[in-house]
Design a protein around this motif. Sequence first.
Motif, PDB file in Angstrom:
ATOM      1  N   GLU A 125      77.024 -98.783  13.325  1.00 36.27           N
ATOM      2  CA  GLU A 125      77.453-100.225  13.592  1.00 36.27           C
ATOM      3  C   GLU A 125      78.475-100.940  12.723  1.00 36.27           C
ATOM      4  OE1 GLU A 125      73.833-101.660  14.260  1.00 36.27           O
ATOM      5  OE2 GLU A 125      73.445-100.701  16.343  1.00 36.27           O
ATOM      6  N   LEU A 126      78.144-100.759  11.464  1.00 40.05           N
ATOM      7  CA  LEU A 126      78.819-101.407  10.472  1.00 40.05           C
ATOM      8  C   LEU A 126      80.348-100.912  10.341  1.00 40.05           C
ATOM      9  CD1 LEU A 126      75.842-102.081   7.925  1.00 40.05           C
ATOM     10  CD2 LEU A 126      76.919-103.626   9.172  1.00 40.05           C
ATOM     11  N   ARG A 127      80.345 -99.736  10.394  1.00 40.60           N
ATOM     12  CA  ARG A 127      81.622 -98.721  10.558  1.00 40.60           C
ATOM     13  C   ARG A 127      82.638 -99.515  11.155  1.00 40.60           C
ATOM     14  NH1 ARG A 127      81.969 -92.486  12.388  1.00 40.60           N
ATOM     15  NH2 ARG A 127      81.656 -93.855  14.424  1.00 40.60           N
ATOM     16  N   ASP A 200      77.813-107.834   1.244  1.00 36.27           N
ATOM     17  CA  ASP A 200      76.344-108.757   1.135  1.00 36.27           C
ATOM     18  C   ASP A 200      76.502-109.722   2.188  1.00 36.27           C
ATOM     19  OD1 ASP A 200      75.842-107.592  -1.147  1.00 36.27           O
ATOM     20  OD2 ASP A 200      76.479-109.111  -2.459  1.00 36.27           O
ATOM     21  N   ARG A 201      77.562-109.962   2.927  1.00 33.78           N
ATOM     22  CA  ARG A 201      77.663-111.003   3.694  1.00 33.78           C
ATOM     23  C   ARG A 201      77.364-110.345   5.403  1.00 33.78           C
ATOM     24  NH1 ARG A 201      83.559-113.848   3.311  1.00 33.78           N
ATOM     25  NH2 ARG A 201      83.356-113.665   0.983  1.00 33.78           N
ATOM     26  N   LEU A 202      77.325-109.043   5.242  1.00 32.68           N
ATOM     27  CA  LEU A 202      77.181-108.180   6.499  1.00 32.68           C
ATOM     28  C   LEU A 202      75.880-107.661   6.498  1.00 32.68           C
ATOM     29  CD1 LEU A 202      80.462-105.989   6.784  1.00 32.68           C
ATOM     30  CD2 LEU A 202      79.998-107.791   8.162  1.00 32.68           C
ATOM     31  N   VAL A 203      75.157-107.313   5.625  1.00 29.69           N
ATOM     32  CA  VAL A 203      73.714-106.677   5.143  1.00 29.69           C
ATOM     33  C   VAL A 203      73.171-107.894   4.686  1.00 29.69           C
ATOM     34  CG1 VAL A 203      72.472-105.067   4.396  1.00 29.69           C
ATOM     35  CG2 VAL A 203      74.987-104.374   4.823  1.00 29.69           C
ATOM     36  N   THR A 204      72.180-108.573   5.327  1.00 29.77           N
ATOM     37  CA  THR A 204      71.796-110.138   5.102  1.00 29.77           C
ATOM     38  C   THR A 204      70.304-109.818   4.695  1.00 29.77           C
ATOM     39  OG1 THR A 204      71.625-110.644   7.111  1.00 29.77           O
ATOM     40  CG2 THR A 204      73.707-111.416   6.242  1.00 29.77           C
ATOM     41  N   SER A 205      69.639-108.926   5.322  1.00 30.82           N
ATOM     42  CA  SER A 205      68.263-108.889   4.935  1.00 30.82           C
ATOM     43  C   SER A 205      68.156-107.864   4.080  1.00 30.82           C
ATOM     44  CB  SER A 205      67.511-108.819   6.429  1.00 30.82           C
ATOM     45  OG  SER A 205      67.588-107.256   6.820  1.00 30.82           O
ATOM     46  N   ASP A 206      66.718-108.287   3.402  1.00 28.48           N
ATOM     47  CA  ASP A 206      66.020-107.389   2.318  1.00 28.48           C
ATOM     48  C   ASP A 206      65.734-106.175   2.942  1.00 28.48           C
ATOM     49  OD1 ASP A 206      66.339-108.956   0.475  1.00 28.48           O
ATOM     50  OD2 ASP A 206      64.454-109.791   0.451  1.00 28.48           O
TER      51      ASP A 206
END
Length: 497
Positions: A125-127, A200-206
């Motif tokens: 998805e992020l790709r 860091d703005r895309l992967v926001t959760s721990d």
Amino acid sequence: METRVLTVTSLGTWRTSNQSINLDWVTDPKYTSVKIINSKLTYYVGDTLFHEVIARDGNKRRKVYGGDYLRAVLRDNDQKASTTGRVRDHGNGRYTVSFLLSFPGRSTPDVQLIHPSEAVQLLRELREIPNKRRWSCVFEGKQGQDVTKTCTHLANQSLSLSSQCDFSVLNTSRTWFYEKPEVTACNHITKCRSAWDIVDRLVTSDEERQLFDSPFFRTNLVPATNGSIIVSNIEENATLARSLPLCQPGLPHSEYQGFWFRDSWHSLTCKVQQFSPQDITECLANRTLQFRGDSTCRQWIERLGALKIFKEGQGDKQSRLFFRHYANNRSNIQATFKFHTVPIQASAWWRFQKLSDAGVSTEIERMVGGTNVVLVLSLCAHFTAEPKHVYSNRMYEVRSAIQELHKKYPETSVIVKTCNTRHHQHYRESIQMSDWLADQLNQEMRGILGDLNVAILDVWDITVSQRYPPNIHPNVNVVDNELNILMSYICSGMKTP
């Protein structure tokens, strides 16, 4: 900043409607089982060893869907021997791992969870989100007052097109956008370098970040029983590589690429010979080598220089990262390296070139080929962070350029290097440069270039099964073995000791 839009999966309930993650539903290596399914006292060289992997989550429940990214290597550390296994995903949480037993001795299978299926889905998805990387670029201002602006490979959706400078070349993948500088012209751009501030703005959760850390990242799966096996030769000095074809374009892709034995790589695709520096010099005599692409093929030309095959011409430290020229006048060898154009992931400054004049495909179209010309291409590492269409479009441009080159100079040798594995120290690197992403590019490249008159030099299994730590620039012994393959393609059939 582009808005992140993700599709909620229907595969279990590891992610809820508000995108929160339940790590107890994620494939857990602690409870995932590995066992041999064709166990016997003694195996022989040429046999196939099979393992079954059953994926389970953190609650010990069997997974009902596939997609885990597994890696399997069979090792005999005493003999510095190893080979990569093939993983078949049955789509229901069950995987079959097969090893072609290629060398005698006591070997131990090593099956690793590189990414659980949930991390793979997130990567997929992020790709497709554009501009996960940004660049700082310098513009020459009035009276020596330089201006720095943020640039992106694709148009910045948070800015109007009228407020962006567009250096893109129409109908190509060579695109470049940046916010218009207030005090100088767009074409005064001089140099750029990477800026890391997006992931860091895309992967926001721990929880999302945890997917790319222990225990879910690069963790060995524990076999149900003692996994070591004994492999014997059917006959003395038996080998799987006796009747291989010469290394040449058009060879089919082998399921098993080869194996390491006593620190040497033995190909199962074609007859790879061992080349001494003198052999390499004889092989390359009266030839021109054009290396184009990224630093993994620059490493090849650097190693050939270190072996004194040829001497490097003059150049300042910064330009040497992106252009090299070597020559051996006595043997009439010429060799050059030139980096591909944007996107370039580099902390060092690189000189920005007008995109209509730059790029591998443009260089190939202008190239003078011939019987003694060898073109070596390597385009992978800097594309893993881009949406898939960026790489596909670049490969189609390269494909068209190779076809035109072969129309004019059909005897020109073209060799395309695949991606290799790399080290990942932080989740940001996994998001943008995961081995899963690189593996996908390998498959895409084969699909686009595989039917051309080119040799695809596959280094993936070499670096997967190497005994050295993974690195985008592998250990020198790995490079030397890769060069043996390269020389075997250039000088197929040459007699070496």
